[in-house]
Scaffold this motif. Structure first.
Motif, PDB file in Angstrom:
ATOM      1  N   MET A  84      45.914  61.537  56.495  1.00 14.92           N
ATOM      2  CA  MET A  84      45.207  60.245  56.487  1.00 14.92           C
ATOM      3  C   MET A  84      45.996  59.249  55.648  1.00 14.92           C
ATOM      4  SD  MET A  84      41.349  59.413  55.277  1.00 14.92           S
ATOM      5  CE  MET A  84      41.652  60.014  53.632  1.00 14.92           C
ATOM      6  N   SER A  85      46.188  58.072  56.173  1.00 18.11           N
ATOM      7  CA  SER A  85      47.014  57.138  55.417  1.00 18.11           C
ATOM      8  C   SER A  85      46.193  56.394  54.377  1.00 18.11           C
ATOM      9  CB  SER A  85      47.731  56.178  56.367  1.00 18.11           C
ATOM     10  OG  SER A  85      46.954  55.040  56.572  1.00 18.11           O
ATOM     11  N   VAL A  86      46.866  56.061  53.317  1.00 17.47           N
ATOM     12  CA  VAL A  86      46.228  55.465  52.156  1.00 17.47           C
ATOM     13  C   VAL A  86      45.877  53.991  52.368  1.00 17.47           C
ATOM     14  CG1 VAL A  86      46.826  54.646  49.842  1.00 17.47           C
ATOM     15  CG2 VAL A  86      47.158  57.055  50.439  1.00 17.47           C
ATOM     16  N   VAL A  87      44.670  53.622  52.009  1.00 17.46           N
ATOM     17  CA  VAL A  87      44.282  52.209  52.004  1.00 17.46           C
ATOM     18  C   VAL A  87      43.621  51.929  50.656  1.00 17.46           C
ATOM     19  CG1 VAL A  87      43.011  50.365  53.157  1.00 17.46           C
ATOM     20  CG2 VAL A  87      43.773  52.341  54.480  1.00 17.46           C
ATOM     21  N   VAL A  88      44.181  50.977  49.918  1.00 21.61           N
ATOM     22  CA  VAL A  88      43.593  50.610  48.629  1.00 21.61           C
ATOM     23  C   VAL A  88      43.361  49.113  48.590  1.00 21.61           C
ATOM     24  CG1 VAL A  88      44.574  52.552  47.340  1.00 21.61           C
ATOM     25  CG2 VAL A  88      45.880  50.430  47.572  1.00 21.61           C
ATOM     26  N   ARG A  89      42.591  48.711  47.613  1.00 18.18           N
ATOM     27  CA  ARG A  89      42.317  47.277  47.525  1.00 18.18           C
ATOM     28  C   ARG A  89      42.290  46.826  46.075  1.00 18.18           C
ATOM     29  NH1 ARG A  89      38.059  48.062  44.149  1.00 18.18           N
ATOM     30  NH2 ARG A  89      36.243  49.041  45.083  1.00 18.18           N
ATOM     31  N   PHE A  90      42.577  45.539  45.890  1.00 16.82           N
ATOM     32  CA  PHE A  90      42.341  44.905  44.601  1.00 16.82           C
ATOM     33  C   PHE A  90      41.254  43.894  44.901  1.00 16.82           C
ATOM     34  CE2 PHE A  90      43.488  41.486  41.447  1.00 16.82           C
ATOM     35  CZ  PHE A  90      43.003  42.178  40.359  1.00 16.82           C
TER      36      PHE A  90
ATOM     37  N   ARG B  18      47.246  44.678  35.789  1.00 20.13           N
ATOM     38  CA  ARG B  18      47.634  46.090  35.769  1.00 20.13           C
ATOM     39  C   ARG B  18      46.909  46.885  36.856  1.00 20.13           C
ATOM     40  NH1 ARG B  18      45.792  50.435  31.499  1.00 20.13           N
ATOM     41  NH2 ARG B  18      43.954  49.759  32.629  1.00 20.13           N
ATOM     42  N   THR B  19      45.615  46.591  37.045  1.00 21.72           N
ATOM     43  CA  THR B  19      44.877  47.273  38.109  1.00 21.72           C
ATOM     44  C   THR B  19      45.528  46.988  39.463  1.00 21.72           C
ATOM     45  OG1 THR B  19      42.828  47.115  36.860  1.00 21.72           O
ATOM     46  CG2 THR B  19      42.636  47.502  39.220  1.00 21.72           C
ATOM     47  N   ALA B  20      45.872  45.730  39.673  1.00 19.84           N
ATOM     48  CA  ALA B  20      46.523  45.350  40.929  1.00 19.84           C
ATOM     49  C   ALA B  20      47.856  46.087  41.056  1.00 19.84           C
ATOM     50  CB  ALA B  20      46.740  43.838  40.978  1.00 19.84           C
ATOM     51  N   LEU B  21      48.592  46.151  39.972  1.00 26.28           N
ATOM     52  CA  LEU B  21      49.893  46.805  39.981  1.00 26.28           C
ATOM     53  C   LEU B  21      49.777  48.279  40.368  1.00 26.28           C
ATOM     54  CD1 LEU B  21      52.955  46.915  39.294  1.00 26.28           C
ATOM     55  CD2 LEU B  21      52.299  47.380  36.923  1.00 26.28           C
ATOM     56  N   TYR B  22      48.845  48.979  39.746  1.00 28.01           N
ATOM     57  CA  TYR B  22      48.700  50.407  40.047  1.00 28.01           C
ATOM     58  C   TYR B  22      48.288  50.621  41.504  1.00 28.01           C
ATOM     59  CZ  TYR B  22      49.042  51.651  35.046  1.00 28.01           C
ATOM     60  OH  TYR B  22      49.468  51.847  33.755  1.00 28.01           O
ATOM     61  N   ASN B  23      47.412  49.772  41.995  1.00 28.29           N
ATOM     62  CA  ASN B  23      47.024  49.870  43.399  1.00 28.29           C
ATOM     63  C   ASN B  23      48.218  49.632  44.313  1.00 28.29           C
ATOM     64  OD1 ASN B  23      43.986  50.189  44.163  1.00 28.29           O
ATOM     65  ND2 ASN B  23      43.965  48.972  42.306  1.00 28.29           N
TER      66      ASN B  23
ATOM     67  N   ARG C  70      52.302  51.588  48.041  1.00 21.95           N
ATOM     68  CA  ARG C  70      53.707  51.659  48.454  1.00 21.95           C
ATOM     69  C   ARG C  70      54.218  53.083  48.442  1.00 21.95           C
ATOM     70  NH1 ARG C  70      58.113  47.928  45.651  1.00 21.95           N
ATOM     71  NH2 ARG C  70      59.495  49.296  46.802  1.00 21.95           N
ATOM     72  N   LYS C  71      53.847  53.788  47.385  1.00 26.20           N
ATOM     73  CA  LYS C  71      54.276  55.176  47.241  1.00 26.20           C
ATOM     74  C   LYS C  71      53.889  55.995  48.465  1.00 26.20           C
ATOM     75  CE  LYS C  71      55.081  59.145  45.002  1.00 26.20           C
ATOM     76  NZ  LYS C  71      56.213  59.500  44.156  1.00 26.20           N
ATOM     77  N   HIS C  72      52.669  55.749  48.958  1.00 24.69           N
ATOM     78  CA  HIS C  72      52.173  56.545  50.078  1.00 24.69           C
ATOM     79  C   HIS C  72      52.283  55.818  51.405  1.00 24.69           C
ATOM     80  CE1 HIS C  72      50.758  59.688  47.401  1.00 24.69           C
ATOM     81  NE2 HIS C  72      50.359  58.728  46.586  1.00 24.69           N
ATOM     82  N   LYS C  73      53.064  54.749  51.389  1.00 19.06           N
ATOM     83  CA  LYS C  73      53.281  53.965  52.606  1.00 19.06           C
ATOM     84  C   LYS C  73      51.956  53.573  53.253  1.00 19.06           C
ATOM     85  CE  LYS C  73      57.874  55.806  53.624  1.00 19.06           C
ATOM     86  NZ  LYS C  73      58.075  55.987  52.180  1.00 19.06           N
ATOM     87  N   GLY C  74      51.023  53.196  52.389  1.00 18.52           N
ATOM     88  CA  GLY C  74      49.707  52.812  52.873  1.00 18.52           C
ATOM     89  C   GLY C  74      49.554  51.297  52.890  1.00 18.52           C
ATOM     90  N   ARG C  75      48.313  50.851  52.993  1.00 12.54           N
ATOM     91  CA  ARG C  75      48.051  49.416  53.039  1.00 12.54           C
ATOM     92  C   ARG C  75      47.360  48.982  51.748  1.00 12.54           C
ATOM     93  NH1 ARG C  75      44.288  48.069  57.202  1.00 12.54           N
ATOM     94  NH2 ARG C  75      43.587  50.208  57.245  1.00 12.54           N
ATOM     95  N   PHE C  76      47.630  47.747  51.361  1.00 15.50           N
ATOM     96  CA  PHE C  76      47.070  47.192  50.139  1.00 15.50           C
ATOM     97  C   PHE C  76      46.364  45.882  50.488  1.00 15.50           C
ATOM     98  CE2 PHE C  76      48.229  45.185  45.785  1.00 15.50           C
ATOM     99  CZ  PHE C  76      46.981  45.500  45.277  1.00 15.50           C
ATOM    100  N   ILE C  77      45.078  45.846  50.173  1.00 16.90           N
ATOM    101  CA  ILE C  77      44.221  44.731  50.591  1.00 16.90           C
ATOM    102  C   ILE C  77      43.777  43.874  49.402  1.00 16.90           C
ATOM    103  CG2 ILE C  77      41.963  44.181  51.609  1.00 16.90           C
ATOM    104  CD1 ILE C  77      42.164  46.770  53.222  1.00 16.90           C
TER     105      ILE C  77
ATOM    106  N   ASP D  44      60.739  49.202  42.391  1.00 17.97           N
ATOM    107  CA  ASP D  44      61.135  50.287  43.297  1.00 17.97           C
ATOM    108  C   ASP D  44      61.076  51.628  42.590  1.00 17.97           C
ATOM    109  OD1 ASP D  44      61.535  48.517  45.322  1.00 17.97           O
ATOM    110  OD2 ASP D  44      63.719  48.394  45.074  1.00 17.97           O
ATOM    111  N   ARG D  45      61.627  51.632  41.393  1.00 20.06           N
ATOM    112  CA  ARG D  45      61.660  52.872  40.630  1.00 20.06           C
ATOM    113  C   ARG D  45      60.248  53.321  40.233  1.00 20.06           C
ATOM    114  NH1 ARG D  45      62.094  57.568  39.961  1.00 20.06           N
ATOM    115  NH2 ARG D  45      62.040  58.383  37.843  1.00 20.06           N
ATOM    116  N   MET D  46      59.421  52.351  39.850  1.00 22.77           N
ATOM    117  CA  MET D  46      58.037  52.678  39.488  1.00 22.77           C
ATOM    118  C   MET D  46      57.307  53.275  40.680  1.00 22.77           C
ATOM    119  SD  MET D  46      56.623  49.422  37.400  1.00 22.77           S
ATOM    120  CE  MET D  46      57.807  48.411  36.552  1.00 22.77           C
ATOM    121  N   THR D  47      57.544  52.683  41.833  1.00 19.47           N
ATOM    122  CA  THR D  47      56.890  53.165  43.046  1.00 19.47           C
ATOM    123  C   THR D  47      57.242  54.625  43.278  1.00 19.47           C
ATOM    124  OG1 THR D  47      56.992  50.980  44.031  1.00 19.47           O
ATOM    125  CG2 THR D  47      56.712  52.834  45.534  1.00 19.47           C
ATOM    126  N   GLU D  48      58.520  54.900  43.133  1.00 17.97           N
ATOM    127  CA  GLU D  48      59.021  56.245  43.345  1.00 17.97           C
ATOM    128  C   GLU D  48      58.366  57.234  42.375  1.00 17.97           C
ATOM    129  OE1 GLU D  48      63.605  57.977  43.694  1.00 17.97           O
ATOM    130  OE2 GLU D  48      63.138  56.260  42.440  1.00 17.97           O
TER     131      GLU D  48
END
Length: 503
Positions: A1-7, A21-26, A31-38, A319-323
RNA sequence: UCCCAUAUAGUCUAGUGGUUAGGAUAUGGCCCUUUCAAGGCCGAGACCCGAGUUCAAUUCUCGGUAUGGGAACCA
């Protein structure tokens, strides 16, 4: 199941650092899971709406490098992304709750609620709640005859819809950062789901939206941990428990001194907003941008406030953080907001930028100070000389103004210590020597001056500081010969001669 | 008051049933630079408290304490 998160911020003012920071972590998680960010706007409290807050939030995150895949400003498959525009949706679901018996109408006025609380407190109950016990004494569709309820609803009497929280039930959920959390339903009160103005409360709206938008992970601040059982109960009431998102509650960011969580109201004490923000009273707060912070420094600082990749690694780009990012490595304890570390990051990132990359930002600083912008070549020399010794963009000007303007004042302390009585004469003499220099280069100037010093059996340790004061007006900075080369022969001679004014 | 969560130097943190408890920042000193900054070296500085389990607990368990959050027709 692909990741969907929201801020999902509410447009009630500036976006403070905890929100960033909350937005950043989301963002990192998506990105890490190649999901969508809303980006969803939670504007269900019409009384707290602030004009322009929504744009401010979008612009701030954009400056930080945090981008969304869909949202209020981008559109997407789940439009609309503004809760005020989804009013009908919640009303429909609320009706469903009434029909299934999971929710009920309540007609109590604010005064009646106050009276109820006062009554309970008087009889020794410490935290009065509208719950499975007290609801039987209030005016709601559980206590009123069916016909009266219908009559009141039809007549348009103001009412709210509350969740009928089960009396005895253990509510448990697994938090991705804290593990299992268990709360007894007797601790949860019959929360208002729909307000009398027809708007949902946060609790109702976030559950309905997260479900209908297919959110897989709710990553939000710890202030929501306590109301999560209520949300779980709601998912249950709707029959959505199977697809309920996972929860991850982030440790709060605390005030640097004293106690309590960081709040927007502290903004006049220390920077809190990415970009300058003007509140309803017309008071403007400087943002990190205006203070000369680089977005990559702010982001790096924030990322490590509550999360770390496990090793000693500290300097990381997006990029590195995402990884490296994972929910498991988010800390559990609250973190103090200590800007000293942010300043260090800024210094590091300032030095990481090439001189060319700093031309534009430095030009902006010059503009702010009303200083005429010289050639790029001049700027490049200026930047390379100053870059190693500044912490903020504004320091380029604060500490290097003399590159652009003849000093009018001379550092008092340094003057007292280093401006010896013979200094004025020396400066005149040095000016004469410099006049003969054809090749106006640092090395030429240096050997010229040194030659003169040794010829007159003077001490470099005395002459050089005086020379620096004459040229820059300050007691510190890049090698003075470099400065002299940069500002040119005419200006150097001018300053040396003007130095006779120094008393 | 009730509920929930948390607890490693000043701060951000790593880590472990047996370690000289690691890093960063901040801070003190020295070197370098005749300045300042950067850099290099050195120093000081921490496992909240008390029981229990264990040969051994900072680490596991329980109890305290402290801190933070929540207890709205705010999010």
């Amino acid at each position: 199941m692909s990741v969907v998160v929201r801020f999902a911020p509410s447009p009630t003012g500036g976006l403070h650092i905890g929100g960033v920071r909350t937005a950043l972590y989301n963002y990192l998680f998506a990105r890490k899971h190649k999901g969508r960010f809303i980006l969803r706007i939670e504007d269900t409290d019409q009384t707290r709406f602030v004009e322009g807050a929504e744009d401010y939030i979008i612009n701030s995150l954009k400056w930080c490098g945090i981008e969304f895949n869909e949202g209020v400003h981008l559109g997407g498959p789940c439009v609309p992304y503004r809760q005020s525009e989804r009013k009908e949706l919640y009303a429909g679901y609320a009706r469903q709750l009434i029909e299934s018996g999971a929710g009920y109408y309540a007609f109590d006025t604010p005064t009646e609620l106050d009276e109820m609380r006062a009554r309970l407190e008087a009889s020794g109950i410490k935290s009065p709640q509208y719950n499975s016990i007290t609801r039987s004494t209030m005016k709601n569709s559980l206590t009123l005859p069916q016909e009266e309820v219908q009559r009141r609803v039809d007549a348009g009497d103001p009412y709210v819809i509350r969740l009928k929280v089960p009396r005895k039930e253990e509510v448990r959920f697994h938090d991705e950062v804290r593990g299992w959390v268990v709360i007894h339903s007797s601790q949860v009160d019959d929360k208002v789901l729909m307000k009398s103005d027809g708007m949902p409360t946060y609790h109702m709206a976030n559950v309905v939206d997260d479900h209908t938008m297919g959110i897989t992970h709710v990553i939000r601040g710890e202030e929501w941990l306590s109301s999560t059982p209520l949300h779980v109960l709601l998912y249950r009431a709707f029959g959505w428990e199977d697809t309920m998102p996972k929860f991850a509650h982030l440790p709060l960011i605390l005030k640097p001194e004293g106690t309590g969580k960081l709040s927007k109201r502290d903004a006049d004490k220390f920077p809190q907003f990415p970009l300058a923000f003007t509140d309803a009273e017309g008071k403007t707060y400087k943002g990190f941008k205006e203070l000369g912070y680089l977005p990559e420094a702010l982001i790096n600082f924030l990322a490590l406030l509550g999360w770390n990749p496990g090793g000693d690694e500290e300097i990381m780009d997006l990029d590195r953080m995402t990884e490296a990012f994972s929910l498991e490595r988010i800390g559990k304890s609250g973190t103090k907001y200590d800007l000293a570390k942010a300043e260090w990051f800024n210094q590091v990132y300032l030095r990481k930028r090439t001189d060319e990359e700093l031309i534009e930002p430095v030009k902006i600083e010059l503009q702010k100070e009303g200083i005429e912008i010289p050639t790029d070549a001049f700027l490049l020399r200026f930047i390379s000389l100053m870059k190693e010794r500044v912490t903020f963009l504004k320091d380029f000007i604060a500490q290097g103004r003399y590159f652009f303007e003849t000093p009018q004042v001379y550092d008092e302390g340094f003057k007292q210590n280093k401006w010896v009585p013979e200094a004025p004469v020396w400066m005149i003499e040095i000016a004469k020597q410099f006049e003969t220099v054809e090749n106006w280069q640092t090395s030429e100037l240096e050997s010229c001056l040194k030659h003169w010093v040794s010829k007159h059996e003077l001490s470099l340790g005395k002459v050089l500081p005086a020379f620096r004061l004459a040229i820059t007006g300050l007691g510190y900075g890049p090698v003075t010969f470099e400065v002299a080369q940069t500002i040119g022969k005419t200006e150097t001679l001018l300053r040396l001669n003007k130095a006779t004014e120094i008393k």
